[in-house]
Design an enzyme around this catalytic site. Sequence first.
Site, mmCIF file in Angstrom:
data_model
loop_
_atom_site.group_PDB
_atom_site.id
_atom_site.type_symbol
_atom_site.label_atom_id
_atom_site.label_comp_id
_atom_site.label_asym_id
_atom_site.label_seq_id
_atom_site.Cartn_x
_atom_site.Cartn_y
_atom_site.Cartn_z
ATOM 1 N N ASP A 79 39.389 90.040 -40.897
ATOM 2 C CA ASP A 79 40.162 89.142 -41.752
ATOM 3 C C ASP A 79 40.969 89.952 -42.769
ATOM 4 O O ASP A 79 40.463 90.916 -43.351
ATOM 5 C CB ASP A 79 39.189 88.200 -42.475
ATOM 6 C CG ASP A 79 39.885 87.150 -43.298
ATOM 7 O OD1 ASP A 79 40.629 86.341 -42.725
ATOM 8 O OD2 ASP A 79 39.683 87.142 -44.531
ATOM 9 N N GLU A 88 30.712 104.715 -30.683
ATOM 10 C CA GLU A 88 29.340 105.173 -30.476
ATOM 11 C C GLU A 88 28.537 104.216 -29.604
ATOM 12 O O GLU A 88 27.535 104.611 -28.993
ATOM 13 C CB GLU A 88 28.614 105.315 -31.814
ATOM 14 C CG GLU A 88 29.123 106.409 -32.720
ATOM 15 C CD GLU A 88 28.419 106.377 -34.069
ATOM 16 O OE1 GLU A 88 27.388 105.667 -34.173
ATOM 17 O OE2 GLU A 88 28.903 107.022 -35.005
#
Length: 540
Positions: free
Chosen positions: A205, A254
Site C-alpha cells: 500500500d 530467500e
Amino acid sequence: MSDLVPAWWRDAVIYQIYPRSFADANGDGIGDLPGIRSRLPYLRDLGVDAVWLSPFYLSPQADAGYDVADYRTVDPLFGSVEDARGLVADAHDLGLRMIVDLVPNHSSDQHVWFQQALAEGPGSPLRARYHFRDGRGPQGELPPNDWPSIFGGPAWTRVADGQWYLHLFAPEQPDFNWEHPAVADEFRTILRFWLDLGVDGFRIDVAHGLVKESGLPDIGHDTSWHLLDVGESPCFDRDGVHDIYRSWRAILDEYPGERIAVAEAWAPTLSRVAAYVRPDELHQAFNFSYLGTAWEAGAQRAMIDASLAAMSAVGAPTTWTLSNHDVVRHTNRLMQAHEGEVAGKRPAAVDEAAGLRRARAASLLLLALPGSAYLYQGEELGLPEVVDLPPEVRQDPAFHRATGQDGYRDGCRVPIPWSGTQAPYGFGPEGGPSWLPQPDSWAGLSVAAQDGVPGSTLTLYRDALALRRKVFAGDDLTWLDSPAGVLAFERGGDFRCTVNMSGAPVTLPVPGSQLIASGPITVEDGVAVIPADTTVWWSL
C-alpha cells in the site's frame, strides 16, 4: 508447491478480495476469513491464479483496516491468525496463491509505538519513528509545512504538548519515518512473519510514499490532492524508496516458490512506475495509467503501447486492471469518464445495461493483453457502482471532509451477492445484516442467478479465463489496420482480438473461428457484424 511453475506471476490473473465485503461466516454483517475460506472453491472454478486480500490486521478501522495497530495479528472482526493460516493452506490445496496487503507508509494512531511516542513527549527517541515536528508561527500554532492530506485538510495534527505529527491520509494514520532504522527492521520482521506463515507475496500500500524529501520542504503552491492523482511532490515517489525494496526483494528471494511483491505506486510517468520493478526490486506494479484511460480506440492503443514499452525496458510484465476498492467500478466509470479524468471521483448513475455492455467488452480486451491481470471482486458478476448510499451509512473517512479525496469509495465496497432473492443475498445468514446495504436489483446479479447461464457475465469470465490459459503464451502483440474506432491485434500468430469502440456497429471480414465475444455478433457469408462496445476473440 511443486506443481506451481516458476515465474507464475508474469501472466497471472489475481483476484482482489475486500474481506469485509466478500463472505460473512458469523452473521455480524462483516465479511471474515472463515467466510473467504468457504468460498475458495468458487475462485478456483472461476479460473484465477491467485487471491489478494485487503487488510485484515488488528485495527480500529478508521480507514477500513488501512490503519494497522498490530501487523502480526488478525482483527477479531475477521477471525484469528489460525484462520489466516488455514486460509492460506486451503488456497494452496486448491492451486491458488495468496497475497496479502502490507501497509508500510503509516500505522494506526493506536499502534503501540505511536501511543508510546505520545506518552514520552518531545525529544523521545520513539517520536523519531514518526514525523513529529514543532509548528511554525510565534507559538508553534501553524503546521510545520504546507502539505495537504490526501483525505482533505492539512497533513498535520497538533498534539497536547504542542508538537505536530504528519499524516498524509487520515489523522488516525500517522506516517512512519523510514529514515529511522527501527522502522526498516520492524517491517523486515513483519515480512518474515507472514512469509513463514505461507503467504505467496504482498501488495504494498502507498508504495511510493514511504520516503519523504529531506527536510520536508513546502510544496510552495496551493494544492488539493486526490488519491489517484497526486503528481510530482516532495511527499511521494522519492528515490530513497528503491533501497527499501531492494532489501525486501532479498528477503523474498530467500523463500521458495516465487514469493512476490506488488507496488501500489502512483507516479507521474510510466517510466517512474517501472523503476519499482527493476530486476532487483519488486515484481509488479499496478498500471493505474491504464485504469484511467478513456474508452476510445486511440487512447487505449497509445496507453497499451506505452505500458508495454515501459515495463519491457526493465524486464517486468505489464499489469492490467479496471477496478479496485478505491475507484468507481468500471461498469459506471467507463460510461462517464473522459481522457484525463480521475478514476475515483464521485460516480454518476448511468444506463446500467449500456455500462455492463461496455464493461464486458473492456474486460475481454484486458484479458487478451500480455502480462498479468487484476480482477476486483464482483466485477465477474457485472456489479454496478452503488451511487445512492445514504450519508449515514458511509464509512469512507474522507466522505465528510471538505477537500481532497471525494469519499465516495463505499459505492464499490458494497458486499457482493451470492444467492437468494433478498438481502444479504447469501453474503451472510439469511435475513442477517450487511455493513453496507445492497440494492434490491442485485438478486439477478448473484452468483447463483448467473451460474451456468449462457451469456451471463459470470459465464463470460469463466470461459474467458479458461481460454486464456489455453490460448496465450509470451508477450507479443501485433496491431492490425482497422476501421476508425476499432482496435485489432494478434498474438502468437493464431489469435486475434477485435474491439469495437466506435459507437456504432462495424462490418468486418471473419478472420477465423470465434472463440468468445462479450456480446452477440452476427456472422454470415464470411462477414461479421460487431455491435458497438463489443470485443471478440478469434482463433486464426
